[in-house]
Design a protein around this motif. Structure first.
Motif, PDB file in Angstrom:
ATOM      1  N   ILE A 108       0.747  -1.057  -0.067  1.00  0.00           N
ATOM      2  CA  ILE A 108      -0.155   0.318  -0.185  1.00  0.00           C
ATOM      3  C   ILE A 108       0.749   1.324   0.523  1.00  0.00           C
ATOM      4  O   ILE A 108       1.645   1.441   1.036  1.00  0.00           O
ATOM      5  N   ASN A 109       0.349   2.169  -1.361  1.00  0.00           N
ATOM      6  CA  ASN A 109       1.437   3.735  -0.755  1.00  0.00           C
ATOM      7  C   ASN A 109      -0.292   4.499  -0.240  1.00  0.00           C
ATOM      8  O   ASN A 109      -1.252   4.640  -0.822  1.00  0.00           O
ATOM      9  N   GLU A 110       0.430   5.537   0.862  1.00  0.00           N
ATOM     10  CA  GLU A 110      -0.591   6.254   1.219  1.00  0.00           C
ATOM     11  C   GLU A 110       0.486   7.404   1.561  1.00  0.00           C
ATOM     12  O   GLU A 110      -0.200   8.690   2.335  1.00  0.00           O
ATOM     13  N   GLY A 111       0.997   7.449   0.765  1.00  0.00           N
ATOM     14  CA  GLY A 111       2.326   8.722   0.612  1.00  0.00           C
ATOM     15  C   GLY A 111       1.464   9.879   0.075  1.00  0.00           C
ATOM     16  O   GLY A 111       1.508   9.277  -0.832  1.00  0.00           O
ATOM     17  N   GLU A 112       1.457  11.245  -0.388  1.00  0.00           N
ATOM     18  CA  GLU A 112       0.859  11.847  -1.197  1.00  0.00           C
ATOM     19  C   GLU A 112       1.945  12.823  -2.027  1.00  0.00           C
ATOM     20  O   GLU A 112       2.861  12.101  -1.635  1.00  0.00           O
TER      21      GLU A 112
END
Length: 168
Positions: A108-112
């Motif tokens: 998962i990527n949750e970085g903006e």
């Protein structure tokens, strides 16, 4: 294992710079990324083995990645998360080249996205057999960004890419 040290030199990682036959599990990176390239929050480059349940919390700078920067050997990356903002870097893997077999699963990527040319899961594939399964990019993208895969360019070998059950 937890890393708080800054990641400054080219090819360095929060836990491993470059190695083979590794198994890294349950590691977290909080160390800041420097301005060099090929830096990974968990592992730098050229790794063979398994990276599992690892997390990056630091912002990812250009040509770097939250989990592992460059891959040119067989590897499994599963259940990893990037929370760091993407400032020209990529969430899970920056690039795959030569002819490795790579599995990126349940990541998962949750970085903006804070600049152009970043990807939530993997930046670029220049060769190999790459499977991206059940991965999620949870943030909005702006110009020239991608949620799952940035580009497949075949500069070393013609890549074979399979993307299944991914969400953007």
């Amino acid at each position: 294992c937890i890393n708080y040290g800054d990641l400054i030199n080219e090819g360095c990682g929060g836990f491993v710079g470059a190695s083979s036959n590794i198994y890294i599990k349950n590691c977290k990176n909080y160390g800041s990324f420097g301005n060099n390239q090929y830096i990974g929050g968990i592992c730098g480059e050229e790794t063979k083995g398994i990276i599992e349940n690892c997390t990056n919390y630091s912002d990812v700078t250009e040509y770097n990645s939250g989990i592992i920067s460059n891959v040119n050997n067989n590897i499994i990356i599963k259940n990893c998360i990037n929370y760091g903002n993407l400032i020209g870097g990529d969430g899970i893997v920056s690039s795959v080249y030569l002819e490795p077999e790579v599995l990126i699963q349940n990541c998962i990527n949750e970085g903006e996205f804070k600049s152009k040319f970043s990807s939530g899961i993997i930046g670029g594939i220049g060769g190999g057999y790459v499977r991206i399964f059940n991965c999620i990019n949870k943030t909005n993208m702006n110009d020239y960004n991608s949620g799952i895969l940035g580009t497949s360019y075949g500069s070393f070998a013609i890549p074979q890419v399979s993307i299944r059950n991914c969400v953007n």
